[in-house]
Design a protein around this motif. Structure first.
Motif, PDB file in Angstrom:
ATOM      1  N   ALA A  41       7.800  15.326  -1.404  1.00 28.05           N
ATOM      2  CA  ALA A  41       8.999  15.650  -2.188  1.00 28.05           C
ATOM      3  C   ALA A  41       9.046  14.839  -3.471  1.00 28.05           C
ATOM      4  O   ALA A  41       9.380  15.361  -4.547  1.00 28.05           O
ATOM      5  N   GLN A  42       8.702  13.555  -3.379  1.00 31.15           N
ATOM      6  CA  GLN A  42       8.687  12.700  -4.569  1.00 31.15           C
ATOM      7  C   GLN A  42       7.537  13.089  -5.502  1.00 31.15           C
ATOM      8  O   GLN A  42       7.691  13.087  -6.723  1.00 31.15           O
ATOM      9  N   GLU A  43       6.404  13.446  -4.925  1.00 33.28           N
ATOM     10  CA  GLU A  43       5.260  13.834  -5.753  1.00 33.28           C
ATOM     11  C   GLU A  43       5.566  15.090  -6.562  1.00 33.28           C
ATOM     12  O   GLU A  43       5.117  15.230  -7.705  1.00 33.28           O
ATOM     13  N   GLU A  44       6.360  15.987  -5.997  1.00 32.80           N
ATOM     14  CA  GLU A  44       6.751  17.193  -6.718  1.00 32.80           C
ATOM     15  C   GLU A  44       7.539  16.844  -7.976  1.00 32.80           C
ATOM     16  O   GLU A  44       7.415  17.500  -9.011  1.00 32.80           O
ATOM     17  N   LEU A  45       8.346  15.783  -7.900  1.00 32.81           N
ATOM     18  CA  LEU A  45       9.182  15.400  -9.035  1.00 32.81           C
ATOM     19  C   LEU A  45       8.477  14.432  -9.975  1.00 32.81           C
ATOM     20  O   LEU A  45       8.578  14.548 -11.200  1.00 32.81           O
ATOM     21  N   PHE A  46       7.743  13.454  -9.410  1.00 35.58           N
ATOM     22  CA  PHE A  46       7.192  12.370 -10.213  1.00 35.58           C
ATOM     23  C   PHE A  46       5.681  12.460 -10.438  1.00 35.58           C
ATOM     24  O   PHE A  46       5.130  11.650 -11.177  1.00 35.58           O
ATOM     25  N   GLY A  47       5.016  13.424  -9.790  1.00 32.22           N
ATOM     26  CA  GLY A  47       3.573  13.504  -9.890  1.00 32.22           C
ATOM     27  C   GLY A  47       2.908  12.469  -9.002  1.00 32.22           C
ATOM     28  O   GLY A  47       3.543  11.847  -8.144  1.00 32.22           O
ATOM     29  N   ASN A  48       1.607  12.272  -9.226  1.00 31.17           N
ATOM     30  CA  ASN A  48       0.869  11.308  -8.416  1.00 31.17           C
ATOM     31  C   ASN A  48       0.109  10.306  -9.269  1.00 31.17           C
ATOM     32  O   ASN A  48      -0.886   9.728  -8.842  1.00 31.17           O
ATOM     33  N   GLY A  49       0.568  10.081 -10.500  1.00 33.81           N
ATOM     34  CA  GLY A  49      -0.069   9.119 -11.387  1.00 33.81           C
ATOM     35  C   GLY A  49       0.335   7.697 -11.086  1.00 33.81           C
ATOM     36  O   GLY A  49       1.085   7.417 -10.123  1.00 33.81           O
ATOM     37  N   VAL A  50      -0.110   6.767 -11.922  1.00 39.19           N
ATOM     38  CA  VAL A  50       0.124   5.345 -11.658  1.00 39.19           C
ATOM     39  C   VAL A  50       1.587   4.951 -11.855  1.00 39.19           C
ATOM     40  O   VAL A  50       2.003   3.883 -11.399  1.00 39.19           O
ATOM     41  N   GLU A  51       2.394   5.790 -12.515  1.00 35.87           N
ATOM     42  CA  GLU A  51       3.819   5.489 -12.707  1.00 35.87           C
ATOM     43  C   GLU A  51       4.699   6.096 -11.619  1.00 35.87           C
ATOM     44  O   GLU A  51       5.898   5.806 -11.568  1.00 35.87           O
ATOM     45  N   ALA A  52       4.150   6.921 -10.756  1.00 37.89           N
ATOM     46  CA  ALA A  52       4.975   7.742  -9.869  1.00 37.89           C
ATOM     47  C   ALA A  52       5.852   6.914  -8.940  1.00 37.89           C
ATOM     48  O   ALA A  52       7.064   7.143  -8.847  1.00 37.89           O
TER      49      ALA A  52
ATOM     50  N   MET B  57      -3.390  -0.618  -7.587  1.00 44.49           N
ATOM     51  CA  MET B  57      -2.430  -1.177  -8.526  1.00 44.49           C
ATOM     52  C   MET B  57      -1.686  -0.058  -9.244  1.00 44.49           C
ATOM     53  O   MET B  57      -2.269   0.970  -9.595  1.00 44.49           O
ATOM     54  N   THR B  58      -0.391  -0.271  -9.442  1.00 44.01           N
ATOM     55  CA  THR B  58       0.460   0.715 -10.109  1.00 44.01           C
ATOM     56  C   THR B  58       0.941   0.182 -11.456  1.00 44.01           C
ATOM     57  O   THR B  58       0.732  -0.989 -11.789  1.00 44.01           O
ATOM     58  N   ALA B  59       1.594   1.040 -12.222  1.00 41.40           N
ATOM     59  CA  ALA B  59       2.116   0.648 -13.528  1.00 41.40           C
ATOM     60  C   ALA B  59       3.080  -0.521 -13.383  1.00 41.40           C
ATOM     61  O   ALA B  59       3.932  -0.540 -12.490  1.00 41.40           O
ATOM     62  N   HIS B  60       2.932  -1.498 -14.261  1.00 42.71           N
ATOM     63  CA  HIS B  60       3.764  -2.702 -14.310  1.00 42.71           C
ATOM     64  C   HIS B  60       3.567  -3.622 -13.096  1.00 42.71           C
ATOM     65  O   HIS B  60       4.286  -4.608 -12.945  1.00 42.71           O
TER      66      HIS B  60
ATOM     67  N   PHE C 195       1.975  -5.639 -17.700  1.00 41.13           N
ATOM     68  CA  PHE C 195       3.025  -4.987 -18.464  1.00 41.13           C
ATOM     69  C   PHE C 195       2.377  -3.764 -19.091  1.00 41.13           C
ATOM     70  O   PHE C 195       1.774  -3.827 -20.155  1.00 41.13           O
ATOM     71  N   GLY C 196       2.452  -2.657 -18.363  1.00 47.00           N
ATOM     72  CA  GLY C 196       1.761  -1.449 -18.765  1.00 47.00           C
ATOM     73  C   GLY C 196       1.002  -0.869 -17.595  1.00 47.00           C
ATOM     74  O   GLY C 196       1.288  -1.172 -16.426  1.00 47.00           O
ATOM     75  N   GLY C 197       0.029  -0.028 -17.892  1.00 47.76           N
ATOM     76  CA  GLY C 197      -0.703   0.654 -16.844  1.00 47.76           C
ATOM     77  C   GLY C 197      -1.942  -0.093 -16.397  1.00 47.76           C
ATOM     78  O   GLY C 197      -2.513  -0.887 -17.149  1.00 47.76           O
ATOM     79  N   PRO C 198      -2.391   0.146 -15.160  1.00 49.72           N
ATOM     80  CA  PRO C 198      -3.631  -0.451 -14.679  1.00 49.72           C
ATOM     81  C   PRO C 198      -4.845   0.269 -15.259  1.00 49.72           C
ATOM     82  O   PRO C 198      -4.743   1.404 -15.732  1.00 49.72           O
ATOM     83  N   SER C 199      -5.984  -0.395 -15.219  1.00 47.23           N
ATOM     84  CA  SER C 199      -7.235   0.275 -15.569  1.00 47.23           C
ATOM     85  C   SER C 199      -7.577   1.280 -14.479  1.00 47.23           C
ATOM     86  O   SER C 199      -7.013   1.235 -13.380  1.00 47.23           O
ATOM     87  N   PRO C 200      -8.506   2.209 -14.723  1.00 45.10           N
ATOM     88  CA  PRO C 200      -8.913   3.133 -13.660  1.00 45.10           C
ATOM     89  C   PRO C 200      -9.390   2.417 -12.400  1.00 45.10           C
ATOM     90  O   PRO C 200      -9.077   2.837 -11.283  1.00 45.10           O
ATOM     91  N   ALA C 201     -10.143   1.318 -12.557  1.00 44.68           N
ATOM     92  CA  ALA C 201     -10.622   0.578 -11.387  1.00 44.68           C
ATOM     93  C   ALA C 201      -9.467  -0.086 -10.649  1.00 44.68           C
ATOM     94  O   ALA C 201      -9.432  -0.103  -9.408  1.00 44.68           O
TER      95      ALA C 201
END
Length: 351
Positions: free
Chosen positions: A59-70, A98-101, A86-92
């Motif tokens: 349900a949350q993925e439908e609204l927020f997606g599945n990216g690093v900020e979700a 690790m998530t955003a922030h 402070f910001g997004g993680p690298s791909p690794a």
């Protein structure tokens, strides 16, 4: 009772005759600093329904997606702490969980109450840090003390930002006024949002930011009143000042809402504006917010970009955390009902 719920979230509250302060268990967000005299909480309540990050599912993925900020967006409220990103993680880093922030905005805190004080503690397993915070009421003010502890035998570059965001009903792009003790500033070079109105990458004397169309400047003591609009600016605090601050004042509620801190602890103030510009979920051209995000770093960017930047406006863009060592910071939230915005706000004498 200090253990409570807030917008259906697990939380703890403390209050006195002047204020009620509420902190969520998951993410440790300061969700409200409710002024009883003004009848308003200035801090951000998103227009979407938030939920516990631990309950993130389809349900949350439908609204927020599945990216690093979700997971951050699904639970964000008011004032969250960005650590040690402070910001997004690298791909690794993202592949490692690790998530955003960073973890401090999504993990469950250990919270206890002692009279007019909340004690909040968070072990951070991915970053191998411990984060501690005490929040104490002093009349119409709030004293906050924080500590970051390095559990590793390595010195490390640290991003540590207080992601404070304001929203309606306190925030009105047409009428809310701002003051801050800054001297120079810079517009972020990229990712200015879907309706940028400032000149990307431009350095300027605070508070007059050059407009993207070359036709003058915007006084950042006000928001751009007409939508859609988006921007992000990093303001350098006056390093020689005894204390630095920002204040937001609403002429409707007559509340002056301020944060005050030492410039050596947090030399930067990031000012993020979102005025109905983001078209994608969960924003849907509806969000109105202004972030007043003070910390060790000017811009939300990857760890590598932060380190490679090194300095901006002759000021470091991160701090070093000693091996097996710690860093501390103390700051205040101050509230006052007044008929005009204070030009300066001092540090209270109470320790």
């Amino acid at each position: 009772m200090p253990k409570t719920t807030y917008l259906n979230r697990k939380a703890f509250s403390i209050e006195n005759d002047d204020l009620r302060v509420t902190v969520t268990v998951e993410g440790g967000h300061i969700a409200e600093v409710f002024s009883k005299a003004a009848g308003v909480n200035p801090l951000w309540t998103p227009h979407w329904t938030t939920s516990e990050p631990s309950e993130f599912g389809p349900a949350q993925e439908e609204l927020f997606g599945n990216g690093v900020e979700a997971t951050l967006l699904c639970g964000i409220l008011g004032h969250n702490t960005c650590l040690d990103l402070f910001g997004g993680p690298s791909p690794a880093e993202a592949a490692a969980g690790m998530t955003a922030h960073g973890e401090a905005s999504i993990l469950p805190y250990e919270i206890t109450e002692d009279g007019n004080t909340l004690h909040c503690r968070l072990p951070m397993p991915l970053a191998e840090l411990d984060f501690e915070r005490t929040i104490t009421l002093h009349g119409a003010d709030v004293l906050i003390h924080e500590k970051v502890i390095n559990r590793t035998a390595m010195e490390r570059p640290l991003a540590w930002t207080q992601h404070v965001t304001l929203s309606p009903p306190f925030l009105d792009p047409a009428t809310t006024q701002f003051r801050t003790t800054a001297d120079r500033a810079a517009v972020i070079e990229s990712d200015l949002g879907e309706a940028p109105y400032l000149e990307a990458g431009k350095k300027f004397a605070w508070p007059h930011a050059p407009l993207a169309d070359g036709k003058g400047t915007q006084n950042l003591q006000d928001m751009k009143p007409d939508a859609p609009a988006s921007s992000y600016v990093a303001a350098r605090m006056i390093s020689a000042a005894k204390a630095v601050s920002w204040t937001a004042w609403s002429p409707v509620s007559r509340l002056a809402f301020s944060y005050v801190w030492q410039p050596g602890d947090f030399p930067w103030l990031g000012i993020w504006e979102e005025n109905r510009s983001r078209s994608f979920k969960p924003w849907n051209n509806t969000g109105v917010a202004r972030g007043m995000e003070f910390g060790t770093s000017p811009f939300p960017e990857s760890r590598r970009a932060m380190i490679e930047r090194g300095r901006l406006l002759d000021t470091p863009t991160y701090k070093w955390l000693p091996a097996r060592g710690e860093l501390t910071a103390t700051y205040w939230i101050r509230t006052a009902v007044t008929d005009s915005i204070p030009e300066t706000v001092s540090m209270p004498s109470v320790k």
